[in-house]
Design an enzyme around this catalytic site. Structure first.
Site, PDB file in Angstrom:
ATOM      1  N   TRP A  61     -69.782 -47.202-143.063  1.00  0.00           N
ATOM      2  CA  TRP A  61     -68.750 -47.004-141.982  1.00  0.00           C
ATOM      3  C   TRP A  61     -68.119 -45.967-141.324  1.00  0.00           C
ATOM      4  O   TRP A  61     -68.727 -44.820-141.050  1.00  0.00           O
ATOM      5  CB  TRP A  61     -67.312 -47.416-142.962  1.00  0.00           C
ATOM      6  CG  TRP A  61     -66.735 -45.939-143.614  1.00  0.00           C
ATOM      7  CD1 TRP A  61     -67.508 -45.044-144.456  1.00  0.00           C
ATOM      8  CD2 TRP A  61     -65.336 -46.177-143.684  1.00  0.00           C
ATOM      9  NE1 TRP A  61     -66.365 -44.229-144.368  1.00  0.00           N
ATOM     10  CE2 TRP A  61     -64.812 -45.193-144.695  1.00  0.00           C
ATOM     11  CE3 TRP A  61     -63.824 -46.642-143.196  1.00  0.00           C
ATOM     12  CZ2 TRP A  61     -63.827 -44.690-145.274  1.00  0.00           C
ATOM     13  CZ3 TRP A  61     -62.533 -46.974-144.027  1.00  0.00           C
ATOM     14  CH2 TRP A  61     -62.963 -45.123-144.520  1.00  0.00           C
ATOM     15  N   ASN A  62     -67.782 -46.588-139.369  1.00  0.00           N
ATOM     16  CA  ASN A  62     -67.415 -45.860-138.636  1.00  0.00           C
ATOM     17  C   ASN A  62     -66.085 -46.069-138.318  1.00  0.00           C
ATOM     18  O   ASN A  62     -65.477 -46.424-138.241  1.00  0.00           O
ATOM     19  CB  ASN A  62     -68.854 -46.113-137.948  1.00  0.00           C
ATOM     20  CG  ASN A  62     -69.966 -46.213-137.729  1.00  0.00           C
ATOM     21  OD1 ASN A  62     -70.749 -45.261-138.277  1.00  0.00           O
ATOM     22  ND2 ASN A  62     -70.989 -47.432-138.222  1.00  0.00           N
ATOM     23  N   HIS A  69     -61.362 -51.826-121.833  1.00  0.00           N
ATOM     24  CA  HIS A  69     -61.912 -52.782-120.516  1.00  0.00           C
ATOM     25  C   HIS A  69     -63.059 -52.160-120.716  1.00  0.00           C
ATOM     26  O   HIS A  69     -63.712 -51.909-119.875  1.00  0.00           O
ATOM     27  CB  HIS A  69     -60.718 -52.491-119.356  1.00  0.00           C
ATOM     28  CG  HIS A  69     -59.340 -53.010-119.084  1.00  0.00           C
ATOM     29  ND1 HIS A  69     -59.286 -54.631-118.856  1.00  0.00           N
ATOM     30  CD2 HIS A  69     -58.324 -52.807-120.086  1.00  0.00           C
ATOM     31  CE1 HIS A  69     -57.876 -54.483-119.527  1.00  0.00           C
ATOM     32  NE2 HIS A  69     -57.714 -53.331-120.308  1.00  0.00           N
ATOM     33  N   HIS A  73     -64.532 -57.858-122.074  1.00  0.00           N
ATOM     34  CA  HIS A  73     -63.295 -57.711-122.495  1.00  0.00           C
ATOM     35  C   HIS A  73     -62.486 -58.896-122.388  1.00  0.00           C
ATOM     36  O   HIS A  73     -62.317 -59.380-120.773  1.00  0.00           O
ATOM     37  CB  HIS A  73     -62.958 -56.636-122.505  1.00  0.00           C
ATOM     38  CG  HIS A  73     -62.717 -56.309-120.873  1.00  0.00           C
ATOM     39  ND1 HIS A  73     -64.151 -56.002-120.025  1.00  0.00           N
ATOM     40  CD2 HIS A  73     -61.665 -55.957-119.595  1.00  0.00           C
ATOM     41  CE1 HIS A  73     -63.759 -55.680-118.668  1.00  0.00           C
ATOM     42  NE2 HIS A  73     -62.285 -55.873-118.659  1.00  0.00           N
ATOM     43  N   ASP A  75     -58.271 -59.414-119.841  1.00  0.00           N
ATOM     44  CA  ASP A  75     -57.444 -58.452-119.059  1.00  0.00           C
ATOM     45  C   ASP A  75     -56.294 -59.330-119.327  1.00  0.00           C
ATOM     46  O   ASP A  75     -56.061 -60.394-118.882  1.00  0.00           O
ATOM     47  CB  ASP A  75     -57.767 -58.534-117.721  1.00  0.00           C
ATOM     48  CG  ASP A  75     -58.444 -57.824-117.274  1.00  0.00           C
ATOM     49  OD1 ASP A  75     -59.336 -56.934-118.119  1.00  0.00           O
ATOM     50  OD2 ASP A  75     -59.567 -58.098-116.458  1.00  0.00           O
ATOM     51  N   HIS A  79     -52.077 -55.478-117.402  1.00  0.00           N
ATOM     52  CA  HIS A  79     -53.040 -55.107-116.890  1.00  0.00           C
ATOM     53  C   HIS A  79     -53.094 -54.539-115.362  1.00  0.00           C
ATOM     54  O   HIS A  79     -53.345 -52.987-114.602  1.00  0.00           O
ATOM     55  CB  HIS A  79     -53.830 -55.404-117.114  1.00  0.00           C
ATOM     56  CG  HIS A  79     -55.567 -54.528-116.495  1.00  0.00           C
ATOM     57  ND1 HIS A  79     -56.025 -53.325-116.846  1.00  0.00           N
ATOM     58  CD2 HIS A  79     -56.540 -55.151-115.245  1.00  0.00           C
ATOM     59  CE1 HIS A  79     -57.040 -53.088-115.982  1.00  0.00           C
ATOM     60  NE2 HIS A  79     -57.233 -53.972-115.638  1.00  0.00           N
ATOM     61  N   HIS A 207     -57.227 -59.576-109.468  1.00  0.00           N
ATOM     62  CA  HIS A 207     -55.680 -58.230-110.989  1.00  0.00           C
ATOM     63  C   HIS A 207     -54.949 -59.037-110.089  1.00  0.00           C
ATOM     64  O   HIS A 207     -53.826 -59.287-110.919  1.00  0.00           O
ATOM     65  CB  HIS A 207     -56.299 -57.380-110.447  1.00  0.00           C
ATOM     66  CG  HIS A 207     -57.722 -56.879-111.501  1.00  0.00           C
ATOM     67  ND1 HIS A 207     -58.935 -57.008-111.194  1.00  0.00           N
ATOM     68  CD2 HIS A 207     -57.691 -56.331-112.754  1.00  0.00           C
ATOM     69  CE1 HIS A 207     -59.599 -56.350-112.290  1.00  0.00           C
ATOM     70  NE2 HIS A 207     -58.970 -56.241-113.345  1.00  0.00           N
TER      71      HIS A 207
END
Length: 257
Positions: A61-62, A69, A73, A75, A79, A207
């Site tokens: 695992w990590n 973002h 992804h 928004d 944001h 945006h």
């Protein structure tokens, strides 16, 4: 419920194809680069915890580090400053994450002009041919930009004047935000706005207008060329980060064949 059973049967039989619209997420994933003095997102990276060794003999695992973002992804309205009092990504209703989608294809125009902008007339002409934009659905804006996603410099396409990537005019962004019933827009570029949008009025209008209107954004999509113009259903599942402004997301499309 028979509807759900029919859906599963359709997927298993191939009558419904499941397409992945998500770019793989790795340390090679292109990321947005802002000029100084603005803060920067960090590239995606994995930090190994254990890999079948003394740190954990039976498991691998990590930890991972990335920005909200990064890569493909979502928004959320909060944001952007115009949506600062709107939903964070954890507050988006689950039912809104499964919605119809339409594809507006301007890949030829974007290939000829990397600064191509979608205008209101383009959208109205599309509607005249294909019908109204979907109520509560996604407008997916195909520009063919995903073919550049293997290389950060080619994807951002910046020179001394700034990035050059396709997007939408301020008037079109405002029109989509205020006069259409869509839930949001999806694009293939690093963000929902054009590369030159820093110089628009207002700056970054997708945006500003869409998130300010409580709508959403999906970015760095791929495989839009495999979707029908109308009829697909998109499933977008961001992480429900409390207080988060967005999240890497796995975006799937259901297409009836």
């Amino acid at each position: 419920m028979s509807v759900l059973r029919d859906l599963v049967d359709g997927i298993r039989s191939g009558g419904i194809e499941v397409l992945d619209l998500t770019a793989p997420l790795s340390d090679k994933t292109p990321i947005l680069s802002l000029p100084e003095p603005f803060g920067q997102t960090v590239p995606f990276s994995l930090q190994e915890i254990s890999r079948y060794d003394d740190r954990g003999p039976g498991w691998y695992w990590n930890n991972f580090t990335t920005g909200e973002h990064t890569g493909t992804h979502f928004d959320a309205p909060n944001h952007w400053v115009t949506g600062r009092d709107g939903e964070d990504v954890s507050q988006v209703a689950p039912a809104k994450l499964i919605a119809p989608a339409v594809v507006l294809d301007f890949s030829a125009e974007s290939a000829a002009d990397p600064d191509f902008l979608l205008e209101i007339d383009h959208v109205k002409a599309w509607e005249a041919e294909h019908g109204p934009l979907p109520d509560g659905g996604w407008l997916l804006y195909r520009t063919g930009w995903d073919v550049r996603a293997h290389d950060q410099a080619e994807f951002l396409n910046a020179d001394e004047t700034g990035p050059h990537t396709p997007g939408m005019s301020p008037a079109c962004a405002r029109f989509l935000a205020e006069e259409t019933p869509i839930a949001g827009i999806g694009v293939e570029t690093v963000g929902t706005d054009a590369g030159a949008a820093h110089s628009f009025d207002p700056a970054f209008p997708c945006h500003s207008y869409l998130l300010g209107a409580g709508k959403y954004g999906l970015t760095q999509l791929r495989n839009l060329d495999r979707l029908p113009v109308t009829g697909a259903v998109v499933v977008a599942g961001p992480l429900p980060i409390v207080g988060g402004s967005g999240s890497p997301v796995r975006v799937l499309a259901l297409v009836e064949r």
